[in-house]
Design an enzyme around this catalytic site. Structure first.
Site, PDB file in Angstrom:
ATOM      1  N   HIS A 170       1.037  -1.279  -0.037  1.00  0.00           N
ATOM      2  CA  HIS A 170      -0.133   0.061   0.057  1.00  0.00           C
ATOM      3  C   HIS A 170       0.915   1.199   0.113  1.00  0.00           C
ATOM      4  O   HIS A 170       1.846   1.374   0.670  1.00  0.00           O
ATOM      5  CB  HIS A 170      -0.984   0.095   1.161  1.00  0.00           C
ATOM      6  CG  HIS A 170      -2.310  -0.929   1.133  1.00  0.00           C
ATOM      7  ND1 HIS A 170      -3.009  -0.851   1.901  1.00  0.00           N
ATOM      8  CD2 HIS A 170      -2.150  -1.991   0.218  1.00  0.00           C
ATOM      9  CE1 HIS A 170      -4.053  -1.827   1.493  1.00  0.00           C
ATOM     10  NE2 HIS A 170      -3.479  -2.529   0.691  1.00  0.00           N
ATOM     11  N   TYR A 177      -8.673   5.322   7.898  1.00  0.00           N
ATOM     12  CA  TYR A 177      -8.838   5.729   9.414  1.00  0.00           C
ATOM     13  C   TYR A 177      -9.861   6.791   9.528  1.00  0.00           C
ATOM     14  O   TYR A 177     -10.072   8.019   8.600  1.00  0.00           O
ATOM     15  CB  TYR A 177      -7.564   6.399   9.854  1.00  0.00           C
ATOM     16  CG  TYR A 177      -6.565   5.185   9.960  1.00  0.00           C
ATOM     17  CD1 TYR A 177      -5.912   4.733   8.791  1.00  0.00           C
ATOM     18  CD2 TYR A 177      -6.200   4.633  11.203  1.00  0.00           C
ATOM     19  CE1 TYR A 177      -4.941   3.944   8.969  1.00  0.00           C
ATOM     20  CE2 TYR A 177      -5.376   3.694  11.283  1.00  0.00           C
ATOM     21  CZ  TYR A 177      -4.494   3.184  10.044  1.00  0.00           C
ATOM     22  OH  TYR A 177      -3.578   2.486  10.398  1.00  0.00           O
ATOM     23  N   TYR A 226       4.409   6.897   9.699  1.00  0.00           N
ATOM     24  CA  TYR A 226       3.512   5.639   9.540  1.00  0.00           C
ATOM     25  C   TYR A 226       4.417   4.353   8.935  1.00  0.00           C
ATOM     26  O   TYR A 226       4.306   3.182   9.255  1.00  0.00           O
ATOM     27  CB  TYR A 226       2.275   5.928   8.606  1.00  0.00           C
ATOM     28  CG  TYR A 226       1.301   4.970   8.527  1.00  0.00           C
ATOM     29  CD1 TYR A 226       0.363   4.820   9.509  1.00  0.00           C
ATOM     30  CD2 TYR A 226       1.241   3.909   7.705  1.00  0.00           C
ATOM     31  CE1 TYR A 226      -0.564   3.759   9.480  1.00  0.00           C
ATOM     32  CE2 TYR A 226       0.433   3.228   7.483  1.00  0.00           C
ATOM     33  CZ  TYR A 226      -0.649   3.075   8.387  1.00  0.00           C
ATOM     34  OH  TYR A 226      -1.531   2.092   8.398  1.00  0.00           O
ATOM     35  N   PRO A 279      -3.310   0.551  19.029  1.00  0.00           N
ATOM     36  CA  PRO A 279      -2.955  -0.033  17.489  1.00  0.00           C
ATOM     37  C   PRO A 279      -3.148   1.013  16.262  1.00  0.00           C
ATOM     38  O   PRO A 279      -3.008   0.689  15.041  1.00  0.00           O
ATOM     39  CB  PRO A 279      -4.006  -1.258  17.610  1.00  0.00           C
ATOM     40  CG  PRO A 279      -4.904  -0.950  18.416  1.00  0.00           C
ATOM     41  CD  PRO A 279      -4.363  -0.021  19.646  1.00  0.00           C
ATOM     42  N   LYS A 291       1.938   0.003  14.884  1.00  0.00           N
ATOM     43  CA  LYS A 291       3.391  -0.132  15.375  1.00  0.00           C
ATOM     44  C   LYS A 291       3.705  -1.380  16.002  1.00  0.00           C
ATOM     45  O   LYS A 291       5.003  -1.654  16.222  1.00  0.00           O
ATOM     46  CB  LYS A 291       3.775   1.093  15.931  1.00  0.00           C
ATOM     47  CG  LYS A 291       3.891   2.441  15.339  1.00  0.00           C
ATOM     48  CD  LYS A 291       4.952   2.600  14.547  1.00  0.00           C
ATOM     49  CE  LYS A 291       4.946   3.579  13.324  1.00  0.00           C
ATOM     50  NZ  LYS A 291       4.703   2.799  12.064  1.00  0.00           N
TER      51      LYS A 291
HETATM   52  P1  RFL Z   1       2.410 -11.824  21.651  1.00  0.00           P
HETATM   53  O1  RFL Z   1       1.891 -11.729  20.173  1.00  0.00           O
HETATM   54  O2  RFL Z   1       1.600 -11.343  22.721  1.00  0.00           O
HETATM   55  O3  RFL Z   1       3.082 -13.044  22.108  1.00  0.00           O
HETATM   56  C1  RFL Z   1       3.579 -13.702  23.149  1.00  0.00           C
HETATM   57  C2  RFL Z   1       3.432 -15.195  23.315  1.00  0.00           C
HETATM   58  O4  RFL Z   1       3.844 -15.425  24.783  1.00  0.00           O
HETATM   59  C3  RFL Z   1       2.971 -16.367  25.218  1.00  0.00           C
HETATM   60  N1  RFL Z   1       3.080 -16.447  26.704  1.00  0.00           N
HETATM   61  C4  RFL Z   1       3.925 -17.172  27.559  1.00  0.00           C
HETATM   62  N2  RFL Z   1       4.469 -18.380  26.979  1.00  0.00           N
HETATM   63  C5  RFL Z   1       5.135 -19.004  28.103  1.00  0.00           C
HETATM   64  N3  RFL Z   1       5.029 -18.745  29.494  1.00  0.00           N
HETATM   65  C6  RFL Z   1       4.291 -17.729  29.758  1.00  0.00           C
HETATM   66  N4  RFL Z   1       4.111 -17.467  30.952  1.00  0.00           N
HETATM   67  C7  RFL Z   1       3.477 -16.994  28.868  1.00  0.00           C
HETATM   68  N5  RFL Z   1       2.975 -16.016  28.743  1.00  0.00           N
HETATM   69  C8  RFL Z   1       2.434 -15.609  27.566  1.00  0.00           C
HETATM   70  C9  RFL Z   1       1.716 -16.102  24.757  1.00  0.00           C
HETATM   71  O5  RFL Z   1       0.852 -17.132  24.805  1.00  0.00           O
HETATM   72  C10 RFL Z   1       1.929 -15.600  23.311  1.00  0.00           C
HETATM   73  O6  RFL Z   1       1.826 -16.558  22.349  1.00  0.00           O
HETATM   74  O7  RFL Z   1       3.750 -10.712  21.757  1.00  0.00           O
HETATM   75  P2  RFL Z   1       4.815 -10.418  20.558  1.00  0.00           P
HETATM   76  O8  RFL Z   1       5.510 -11.886  20.135  1.00  0.00           O
HETATM   77  O9  RFL Z   1       5.894  -9.571  21.312  1.00  0.00           O
HETATM   78  O10 RFL Z   1       4.264  -9.790  19.444  1.00  0.00           O
HETATM   79  C11 RFL Z   1       3.521  -8.453  19.617  1.00  0.00           C
HETATM   80  C12 RFL Z   1       2.439  -8.130  18.714  1.00  0.00           C
HETATM   81  O11 RFL Z   1       1.512  -9.546  18.620  1.00  0.00           O
HETATM   82  C13 RFL Z   1       1.574  -6.896  18.837  1.00  0.00           C
HETATM   83  O12 RFL Z   1       2.459  -5.926  19.215  1.00  0.00           O
HETATM   84  C14 RFL Z   1       0.738  -6.608  17.691  1.00  0.00           C
HETATM   85  O13 RFL Z   1      -0.270  -7.388  17.597  1.00  0.00           O
HETATM   86  C15 RFL Z   1       0.051  -5.248  17.740  1.00  0.00           C
HETATM   87  N6  RFL Z   1      -0.874  -5.012  16.906  1.00  0.00           N
HETATM   88  C16 RFL Z   1      -0.375  -4.261  15.648  1.00  0.00           C
HETATM   89  N7  RFL Z   1       0.884  -4.375  15.459  1.00  0.00           N
HETATM   90  C17 RFL Z   1       1.467  -3.828  14.306  1.00  0.00           C
HETATM   91  O14 RFL Z   1       2.476  -3.744  14.021  1.00  0.00           O
HETATM   92  N8  RFL Z   1       0.443  -3.443  13.239  1.00  0.00           N
HETATM   93  C18 RFL Z   1      -0.831  -3.523  13.484  1.00  0.00           C
HETATM   94  O15 RFL Z   1      -1.548  -3.480  12.456  1.00  0.00           O
HETATM   95  C19 RFL Z   1      -1.451  -3.825  14.866  1.00  0.00           C
HETATM   96  N9  RFL Z   1      -2.617  -4.299  14.863  1.00  0.00           N
HETATM   97  C20 RFL Z   1      -2.269  -4.936  17.038  1.00  0.00           C
HETATM   98  C21 RFL Z   1      -3.096  -4.944  16.020  1.00  0.00           C
HETATM   99  C22 RFL Z   1      -2.824  -5.634  18.320  1.00  0.00           C
HETATM  100  C23 RFL Z   1      -4.198  -5.451  18.444  1.00  0.00           C
HETATM  101  N10 RFL Z   1      -4.491  -5.995  19.567  1.00  0.00           N
HETATM  102  C24 RFL Z   1      -5.510  -7.169  19.813  1.00  0.00           C
HETATM  103  C25 RFL Z   1      -4.066  -5.635  20.930  1.00  0.00           C
HETATM  104  C26 RFL Z   1      -4.604  -4.675  16.397  1.00  0.00           C
HETATM  105  C27 RFL Z   1      -4.886  -5.172  17.164  1.00  0.00           C
HETATM  106  C28 RFL Z   1      -6.591  -5.221  17.643  1.00  0.00           C
HETATM  107  C1  PHB Z   2      -5.472  -4.405  11.175  1.00  0.00           C
HETATM  108  O1  PHB Z   2      -5.538  -4.577   9.839  1.00  0.00           O
HETATM  109  O2  PHB Z   2      -5.622  -5.177  12.074  1.00  0.00           O
HETATM  110  C2  PHB Z   2      -4.869  -2.932  11.709  1.00  0.00           C
HETATM  111  C3  PHB Z   2      -4.597  -2.081  10.191  1.00  0.00           C
HETATM  112  C4  PHB Z   2      -4.086  -0.671  10.807  1.00  0.00           C
HETATM  113  C5  PHB Z   2      -3.811  -0.554  12.100  1.00  0.00           C
HETATM  114  C6  PHB Z   2      -4.374  -1.374  13.068  1.00  0.00           C
HETATM  115  C7  PHB Z   2      -4.907  -2.517  12.637  1.00  0.00           C
HETATM  116  O3  PHB Z   2      -3.602   0.725  12.585  1.00  0.00           O
END
Ligand code: RFL
Ligand code: PHB
Length: 404
Positions: free
Chosen positions: A77, A206, A390, A298, A302
């Site tokens: 994109h 957005y 971004y 989110p 990032k």
């Molecule tokens: P995770 O993905 O939380 O993985 C951690 C893992 O550790 C396990 N765990 C354990 N394992 C052993 N012993 C324990 N005691 C444990 N406790 C926990 C868990 O089960 C899990 O498998 O962290 P990690 O790997 O640092 O990854 C981070 C990302 O997941 C997170 O930053 C992103 O998803 C955030 N995020 C977004 N980031 C982006 O860069 N671009 C996006 O578009 C974006 N959109 C989002 C998002 C996060 C969202 N939510 C749900 C908060 C959209 C949403 C809605």
């Molecule tokens: C997503 O597709 O889950 C998403 C995209 C952009 C954002 C957050 C989440 O800023």
């Protein structure tokens, strides 16, 4: 299954994107690691989260040897739309940043590619580990212990990588007096819905509307991801698919409303929003990476990208330690990460403040937000600032000395 060693060089706690990517980068450099995860692989794959990857993250996935499906199936994109006062304004990321783009490719797919590479290489991963604990990380030979069924297991290592997310055990094991936590919890959450419907637009939208924020995102040309700002007191069960689509329509402009394709949800969930940083990110032989050390709301997309840059710095530090016997990278790890993290925290907080409704800020808060949006779309400098944040900072950002 590969037999589990009794000791390894790096014990990685958590098989989310941080832990799996670290494992893959270390493996390619000849450093041994074992991953210990508390959930099953299927549970980890069922979590729907991030959707947007920066160039730095794409490059890192290539370096880890897992980028080919992303390049085939991901969508590049070059911009996104901001919608307010019923009008859409395109932010031309490509034009404003000298040619940079972002990749729309779901976190689930990144995780799947990393899991597959790990199992193809026969690398040890423990799933369904209960009561995971870390020990002696202030000494030369740390340990990780866990239970599966009735059996207790233990792994000795040189270093522990805490990649276990915000609610993990690693950060919680550090003595509270050795850690400073900075936190802001927002007074609303995001209700997300995934559906096999054609996205409303070919790029993301957005939305700042009088009824609250909305985001139109996607996973492919046939799978959409939408979000709505909702009060923290809302429960996902209160939201039927019909109620979600009705509310989304009310937050869109007439053209998008007309082009919106609805359908049954594949997944629906509510995520709270917070800004959080724990400093420092290393104590002795424990290093934190990703959501274990920091959370961003989110809005700026990032979180996963910051996790990837932590992992890049951490893998470099560990590889340098084993190849050259140098501790320098380990010593600088926390400082290097934190400069980039605070920049992303600032941008995510700012973009969240700009796009959501904050009734507690009163009418003046509302008017100031409108003035800022108006300024943004009429100022090339302001647009460039949004675009460069971004698409993401370069990886060597943390290495550059702050200016005078
Ligand atoms: P995770 O993905 O939380 O993985 C951690 C893992 O550790 C396990 N765990 C354990 N394992 C052993 N012993 C324990 N005691 C444990 N406790 C926990 C868990 O089960 C899990 O498998 O962290 P990690 O790997 O640092 O990854 C981070 C990302 O997941 C997170 O930053 C992103 O998803 C955030 N995020 C977004 N980031 C982006 O860069 N671009 C996006 O578009 C974006 N959109 C989002 C998002 C996060 C969202 N939510 C749900 C908060 C959209 C949403 C809605
Ligand atoms: C997503 O597709 O889950 C998403 C995209 C952009 C954002 C957050 C989440 O800023």
């Amino acid at each position: 299954m590969t037999a589990l060693p009794l000791s390894t060089q790096v014990a990685i706690v958590g098989a989310g994107p941080s832990g799996l990517l670290l494992g893959q980068l270390l493996h390619r450099a000849g450093v041994d690691a074992v991953i210990i995860e508390r959930q099953s692989a299927n549970y980890v794959l069922a979590r729907i989260r991030a959707g947007v990857l920066e160039q730095v993250t794409m490059d890192l996935l290539d370096e880890a040897g897992v980028g080919s499906r992303m390049h085939q199936e991901g969508l590049l994109h070059g911009g996104f739309d901001l919608l307010f006062r019923q009008q859409r304004h395109r932010i031309d990321l490509h034009g404003l940043t000298g040619g940079q783009q972002v990749m729309v490719y779901g976190q689930t797919e990144v995780t799947r590619d990393l899991m597959q590479a790990r199992s193809q290489a026969g690398l040890p991963t423990v799933y369904d580990a209960q009561e995971v604990q870390i020990h002696d990380f202030d000494q030369q030979r740390p340990r990780v212990s866990w239970r599966i069924g009735g059996r207790q297991h233990q792994l000795q290592c040189d270093f522990i990588a805490g990649c276990d997310g915000f609610h993990g055990v690693c950060r919680a094991s550090v003595p509270p007096q050795s850690i400073t936590e900075y936190e802001k919890v927002y007074p609303f959450g995001w209700l997300g819905l995934l559906a096999d419907t054609r996205p409303v637009h070919h790029e993301l939208i957005y939305v700042n509307s009088p009824r609250g924020f909305a985001l139109c995102s996607q996973r492919s040309s046939t799978r959409s991801r939408y979000y709505l700002q909702v009060p923290l007191s809302d429960k996902v069960e209160q939201w039927s698919d019909q109620a979600f689509w009705d509310e989304l329509r009310l937050r869109l402009d007439p053209q998008a409303r007309e082009q919106l394709h609805t359908g049954p949800s594949l997944e629906k969930s509510i995520a709270p929003l917070r800004s959080f940083v724990a400093e420092p990110m290393r104590w002795g032989r424990l290093m934190l990476a990703g959501d274990a050390a920091h959370i961003v709301p989110p809005t700026g997309a990032k979180g996963l990208n910051l996790a990837a840059s932590d992992v890049k710095y951490l893998s470099q530090a560990l590889i340098e330690y084993y190849r050259e016997g140098s501790q320098a990278g380990i010593d600088h790890y926390s400082d290097l990460c934190l400069r980039r993290i605070w920049r992303a925290e600032r941008f995510s907080w700012w973009f969240t403040s700009l796009m959501h409704r904050f009734p507690e800020n009163g009418e003046i808060g509302q008017k100031l937000q409108e003035a800022e949006l108006d300024y943004l779309v009429h100022s090339e400098s302001a647009l460039r600032s949004v675009a460069e944040n971004y698409v993401g900072l370069p990886l060597d950002f943390g290495l550059k000395k702050p200016g005078p």
